[in-house]
Motif scaffolding. Sequence first.
Motif, PDB file in Angstrom:
ATOM      1  N   UNK A   7       0.805  -1.229   0.000  1.00  0.00           N
ATOM      2  CA  UNK A   7       0.000   0.000   0.000  1.00  0.00           C
ATOM      3  C   UNK A   7       0.832   1.271   0.000  1.00  0.00           C
ATOM      4  N   UNK A   8       2.101   1.177   0.464  1.00  0.00           N
ATOM      5  CA  UNK A   8       2.943   2.381   0.447  1.00  0.00           C
ATOM      6  C   UNK A   8       3.162   2.866  -0.970  1.00  0.00           C
ATOM      7  N   UNK A   9       3.116   1.927  -1.924  1.00  0.00           N
ATOM      8  CA  UNK A   9       3.435   2.302  -3.300  1.00  0.00           C
ATOM      9  C   UNK A   9       2.205   2.441  -4.185  1.00  0.00           C
ATOM     10  N   UNK A  10       1.041   2.058  -3.656  1.00  0.00           N
ATOM     11  CA  UNK A  10      -0.168   2.054  -4.487  1.00  0.00           C
ATOM     12  C   UNK A  10      -0.482   3.447  -5.028  1.00  0.00           C
ATOM     13  N   UNK A  11      -0.331   4.452  -4.188  1.00  0.00           N
ATOM     14  CA  UNK A  11      -0.681   5.798  -4.652  1.00  0.00           C
ATOM     15  C   UNK A  11       0.433   6.778  -4.392  1.00  0.00           C
ATOM     16  N   UNK A  12       1.667   6.260  -4.350  1.00  0.00           N
ATOM     17  CA  UNK A  12       2.794   7.074  -3.892  1.00  0.00           C
ATOM     18  C   UNK A  12       2.976   8.346  -4.709  1.00  0.00           C
ATOM     19  N   UNK A  13       2.729   8.301  -5.999  1.00  0.00           N
ATOM     20  CA  UNK A  13       2.976   9.474  -6.837  1.00  0.00           C
ATOM     21  C   UNK A  13       1.679  10.182  -7.232  1.00  0.00           C
ATOM     22  N   UNK A  14       0.571   9.894  -6.557  1.00  0.00           N
ATOM     23  CA  UNK A  14      -0.687  10.587  -6.847  1.00  0.00           C
ATOM     24  C   UNK A  14      -0.682  11.967  -6.166  1.00  0.00           C
ATOM     25  N   UNK A  15      -1.393  12.895  -6.788  1.00  0.00           N
ATOM     26  CA  UNK A  15      -1.497  14.241  -6.214  1.00  0.00           C
ATOM     27  C   UNK A  15      -2.970  14.627  -6.041  1.00  0.00           C
ATOM     28  N   UNK A  16      -3.827  13.613  -5.838  1.00  0.00           N
ATOM     29  CA  UNK A  16      -5.263  13.883  -5.690  1.00  0.00           C
ATOM     30  C   UNK A  16      -5.499  14.839  -4.521  1.00  0.00           C
ATOM     31  N   UNK A  17      -6.354  15.822  -4.738  1.00  0.00           N
ATOM     32  CA  UNK A  17      -6.714  16.765  -3.678  1.00  0.00           C
ATOM     33  C   UNK A  17      -5.698  17.882  -3.499  1.00  0.00           C
ATOM     34  N   UNK A  18      -4.554  17.799  -4.189  1.00  0.00           N
ATOM     35  CA  UNK A  18      -3.538  18.867  -4.079  1.00  0.00           C
ATOM     36  C   UNK A  18      -3.856  19.978  -5.076  1.00  0.00           C
ATOM     37  N   UNK A  19      -3.532  21.217  -4.682  1.00  0.00           N
ATOM     38  CA  UNK A  19      -3.775  22.391  -5.519  1.00  0.00           C
ATOM     39  C   UNK A  19      -2.426  23.007  -5.887  1.00  0.00           C
ATOM     40  N   UNK A  20      -2.138  23.018  -7.200  1.00  0.00           N
ATOM     41  CA  UNK A  20      -0.796  23.414  -7.650  1.00  0.00           C
ATOM     42  C   UNK A  20      -0.838  24.620  -8.577  1.00  0.00           C
ATOM     43  N   UNK A  21       0.067  25.556  -8.345  1.00  0.00           N
ATOM     44  CA  UNK A  21       0.293  26.679  -9.266  1.00  0.00           C
ATOM     45  C   UNK A  21       1.568  26.389 -10.047  1.00  0.00           C
ATOM     46  N   UNK A  22       1.465  26.414 -11.388  1.00  0.00           N
ATOM     47  CA  UNK A  22       2.618  26.123 -12.252  1.00  0.00           C
ATOM     48  C   UNK A  22       2.865  27.328 -13.146  1.00  0.00           C
ATOM     49  N   UNK A  23       4.063  27.910 -13.078  1.00  0.00           N
ATOM     50  CA  UNK A  23       4.376  29.040 -13.961  1.00  0.00           C
ATOM     51  C   UNK A  23       4.994  28.524 -15.262  1.00  0.00           C
ATOM     52  N   UNK A  24       4.838  29.314 -16.315  1.00  0.00           N
ATOM     53  CA  UNK A  24       5.349  28.900 -17.629  1.00  0.00           C
ATOM     54  C   UNK A  24       4.688  27.616 -18.093  1.00  0.00           C
ATOM     55  N   UNK A  25       3.381  27.486 -17.814  1.00  0.00           N
ATOM     56  CA  UNK A  25       2.674  26.215 -18.037  1.00  0.00           C
ATOM     57  C   UNK A  25       2.131  26.068 -19.451  1.00  0.00           C
ATOM     58  N   UNK A  26       2.381  27.062 -20.313  1.00  0.00           N
ATOM     59  CA  UNK A  26       1.786  27.008 -21.658  1.00  0.00           C
ATOM     60  C   UNK A  26       2.679  26.319 -22.671  1.00  0.00           C
ATOM     61  N   UNK A  27       3.947  26.173 -22.355  1.00  0.00           N
ATOM     62  CA  UNK A  27       4.906  25.667 -23.359  1.00  0.00           C
ATOM     63  C   UNK A  27       5.898  24.713 -22.706  1.00  0.00           C
ATOM     64  N   UNK A  28       6.606  23.970 -23.545  1.00  0.00           N
ATOM     65  CA  UNK A  28       7.811  23.251 -23.138  1.00  0.00           C
ATOM     66  C   UNK A  28       7.680  22.433 -21.875  1.00  0.00           C
ATOM     67  N   UNK A  29       8.656  22.604 -20.987  1.00  0.00           N
ATOM     68  CA  UNK A  29       8.731  21.808 -19.760  1.00  0.00           C
ATOM     69  C   UNK A  29       7.507  22.060 -18.884  1.00  0.00           C
ATOM     70  N   UNK A  30       7.096  23.324 -18.755  1.00  0.00           N
ATOM     71  CA  UNK A  30       5.955  23.661 -17.892  1.00  0.00           C
ATOM     72  C   UNK A  30       4.663  23.019 -18.364  1.00  0.00           C
ATOM     73  N   UNK A  31       4.461  22.976 -19.675  1.00  0.00           N
ATOM     74  CA  UNK A  31       3.256  22.336 -20.215  1.00  0.00           C
ATOM     75  C   UNK A  31       3.269  20.848 -19.904  1.00  0.00           C
TER      76      UNK A  31
END
Length: 263
Positions: A7-31
């Motif tokens: 179970x430690x690994x079942x959802x280890x990389x999930x981000x459900x319920x998290x609220x994220x601000x991403x800059x430069x999100x329209x292109x390249x790495x940010x997208x």
Amino acid sequence: MSTHTDPRYAGALRLDGKRALITGATKGIGADIARAFAGAGAGLVLSGRDTGELSAAREALREEFGVEVHTAAVDLATPDGPSELARQGAAAFGGLDILVNNAGVSHPQPAVDTDPVLFDATIAVNLRAPALLASAVGAAMVAAGTGGSIITVASAAALAPLPDHYAYCASKAGLVMATKVLARELGPHGIRANSVCPTVVLTEMGQRVWGEEAKAAPMIARIPLGRFAVPHEVSDTVVWLASDAASMINGVDIPIDGGYTMG
Ligand code: NAP
């Protein structure tokens, strides 16, 4: 054969319920980071300058992943841009759990022929903006008392000098150190701050600076894996840093460079 999943690994990389601000999100790495975060279940505030590109990115991610996506068009080169973006980012969801400081610019020029306007423009977007944005978002995270993760897309140029990248190397090295100061100050509040340091990625920026074979070949020769990175190799590390799987990782700068900066 057992089909048991730890179970430690079942959802280890999930981000459900998290609220994220991403800059430069329209292109390249940010997208690509935005797409990876949406795929991991995070709600997003996408930031860039082009409102048309922002709307298109929002609709595509909503359609594909069914997550909540907001946009904020802010010019981070202006002194008030970072605080305005922090305000809009917080307003979208009533708070933020993750900040990805990704927006950046590159204006290559020889150190001995430095244009002060381009020098200032590089420092404004690559160092002042992410530092002030992390300061404002970090303050709100402290006030909310719910912890958080701040991830900075720096560059291998922060760790190893590159000719013709005087202001760029200085801006990224400054950003790595600023992130470590955040890690010290905000760690006691359960807020982690880390940097990633990719080598060349052939995005719009990477193509413009490294797209010519004659320029690319000697750089690739210095990378033990013998190639440039692709965007998802940055995104995968950023998702991990944002997730609970990296809950004890704080104040590090992770090279994503095929061994280029190992010494
Ligand atoms: P890119 O394709 O040129 O995209 C840059 C993004 O930043 C765009 O979304 C752009 O939005 C935004 N941006 C630029 N100036 C801005 C401003 N004044 N205000 C608000 N947003 C702004 O770049 P990339 O290659 O994906 O690079 C992303 C990050 O990775 C940068 O920090 C870069 O230094 C770093 N990095 C890149 C490489 C590489 O080889 N590509 C390697 C190592 C590190 P608008 O177009 O709307 O302005």
